[in-house]
Design a protein around this motif. Structure first.
Motif, short mmCIF file in Angstrom:
data_model
loop_
_atom_site.label_atom_id
_atom_site.label_comp_id
_atom_site.label_asym_id
_atom_site.label_seq_id
_atom_site.Cartn_x
_atom_site.Cartn_y
_atom_site.Cartn_z
N PRO A 40 -24.33 -34.65 -51.85
CA PRO A 40 -23.60 -33.79 -50.92
C PRO A 40 -22.11 -33.79 -51.24
N GLN A 41 -21.49 -32.68 -50.96
CA GLN A 41 -20.07 -32.50 -51.24
C GLN A 41 -19.25 -32.82 -50.00
N ASP A 42 -18.26 -33.67 -50.15
CA ASP A 42 -17.31 -33.97 -49.07
C ASP A 42 -17.98 -34.25 -47.74
N ASN A 43 -18.98 -35.10 -47.75
CA ASN A 43 -19.68 -35.48 -46.52
C ASN A 43 -20.32 -34.31 -45.79
N ASN A 44 -20.64 -33.23 -46.49
CA ASN A 44 -21.32 -32.08 -45.90
C ASN A 44 -22.72 -32.02 -46.51
N ILE A 45 -23.70 -32.49 -45.79
CA ILE A 45 -25.06 -32.58 -46.30
C ILE A 45 -25.63 -31.21 -46.64
N MET A 46 -25.05 -30.14 -46.11
CA MET A 46 -25.56 -28.79 -46.36
C MET A 46 -25.01 -28.17 -47.65
N LEU A 47 -24.02 -28.81 -48.27
CA LEU A 47 -23.40 -28.31 -49.49
C LEU A 47 -23.41 -29.42 -50.54
N TRP A 48 -24.06 -29.15 -51.66
CA TRP A 48 -24.23 -30.17 -52.70
C TRP A 48 -23.58 -29.75 -54.00
N ASN A 49 -23.14 -30.73 -54.75
CA ASN A 49 -22.74 -30.55 -56.15
C ASN A 49 -23.82 -31.24 -56.98
N ALA A 50 -24.16 -30.61 -58.09
CA ALA A 50 -25.17 -31.19 -58.97
C ALA A 50 -24.76 -30.99 -60.42
N VAL A 51 -25.29 -31.83 -61.27
CA VAL A 51 -25.07 -31.72 -62.71
C VAL A 51 -26.43 -31.83 -63.38
N ILE A 52 -26.66 -30.90 -64.31
CA ILE A 52 -27.86 -30.95 -65.14
C ILE A 52 -27.38 -31.07 -66.58
N PHE A 53 -27.92 -32.04 -67.28
CA PHE A 53 -27.59 -32.21 -68.68
C PHE A 53 -28.62 -31.47 -69.51
N GLY A 54 -28.15 -30.77 -70.53
CA GLY A 54 -29.04 -30.00 -71.38
C GLY A 54 -30.12 -30.87 -71.99
N PRO A 55 -31.36 -30.41 -71.91
CA PRO A 55 -32.47 -31.18 -72.47
C PRO A 55 -32.33 -31.39 -73.98
N ASP A 56 -32.75 -32.55 -74.45
CA ASP A 56 -32.71 -32.86 -75.88
C ASP A 56 -33.55 -31.87 -76.68
N ASP A 57 -33.16 -31.69 -77.93
CA ASP A 57 -33.89 -30.85 -78.87
C ASP A 57 -34.06 -29.41 -78.40
N THR A 58 -33.08 -28.92 -77.68
CA THR A 58 -33.03 -27.51 -77.28
C THR A 58 -31.62 -27.01 -77.62
N PRO A 59 -31.42 -25.69 -77.59
CA PRO A 59 -30.05 -25.20 -77.81
C PRO A 59 -29.07 -25.71 -76.75
N TRP A 60 -29.61 -26.17 -75.63
CA TRP A 60 -28.78 -26.66 -74.52
C TRP A 60 -28.41 -28.12 -74.68
N ASP A 61 -28.95 -28.79 -75.69
CA ASP A 61 -28.73 -30.22 -75.93
C ASP A 61 -27.23 -30.52 -75.96
N GLY A 62 -26.82 -31.49 -75.18
CA GLY A 62 -25.41 -31.86 -75.12
C GLY A 62 -24.62 -31.11 -74.07
N GLY A 63 -25.21 -30.08 -73.49
CA GLY A 63 -24.51 -29.29 -72.48
C GLY A 63 -24.48 -29.98 -71.13
N THR A 64 -23.46 -29.70 -70.38
CA THR A 64 -23.31 -30.21 -69.02
C THR A 64 -23.16 -29.02 -68.10
N PHE A 65 -24.08 -28.87 -67.18
CA PHE A 65 -24.10 -27.69 -66.33
C PHE A 65 -23.91 -28.10 -64.87
N LYS A 66 -22.83 -27.61 -64.30
CA LYS A 66 -22.49 -27.95 -62.92
C LYS A 66 -23.00 -26.85 -62.01
N LEU A 67 -23.57 -27.27 -60.89
CA LEU A 67 -24.11 -26.34 -59.92
C LEU A 67 -23.60 -26.70 -58.54
#
Length: 153
Positions: A40-67
């Protein structure tokens, strides 16, 4: 007057959606799926920050994706699909949603979409066309997007 406000605030903090999101948060902290982080973002359970790391052995490998994820008081009974500014078209966020899914399932599904995009139901029609017609060009363009995320803050 103050007691009435506190009572109203306490009731608002203990809605079914908020309780469920707290449970989702605890589960995600205890047993996070590989390559996924969220809170959750800033103690607001209704709003979240997330990070997904690019899966290995894909063109996304090494990527960091913020949501950013924003939930309504209807969660987990209803959710909405995401379009615009980083469009995501995902079955479980649309017609396949079920209250058994949690935040980890949403994030894992988004990560899976990186590995296995569905060009028949695209949020980005240009990328879908490129994916279908020229995987090599698609992978090159993906790398162009991913590389700046390696050094992003």
């Amino acid at each position: 007057m103050v007691k009435g406000y506190q009572k109203q605030l306490k009731r608002r903090m203990s809605t079914p959606a908020r309780k469920r999101l707290m449970r989702d948060f605890k589960r995600l902290q205890q047993d996070p799926p590989a390559g996924i982080s969220g809170a959750p973002q800033d103690n607001n359970i209704m709003l979240w920050n997330a990070v997904i790391f690019g899966p290995d052995d894909t063109p996304w490998d090494g990527g960091t994706f913020k949501l950013s994820l924003q939930f309504s008081e209807d969660y987990p009974n209803k959710t909405t699909y995401i379009y615009a500014d980083g469009s995501i078209c995902l079955d479980i966020l649309q017609n396949q949603w079920s209250p058994i899914y949690d935040v980890a399932a949403i994030l894992t599904s988004i990560q899976s979409l990186l590995c296995d995009p569905n060009p028949n139901s695209p949020a980005n029609s240009e990328a879908a066309r490129m994916f279908s017609e020229s995987k090599r060009e698609y992978n090159r363009r993906v790398r162009e997007v991913v590389e700046p995320s390696w050094t992003a803050d």
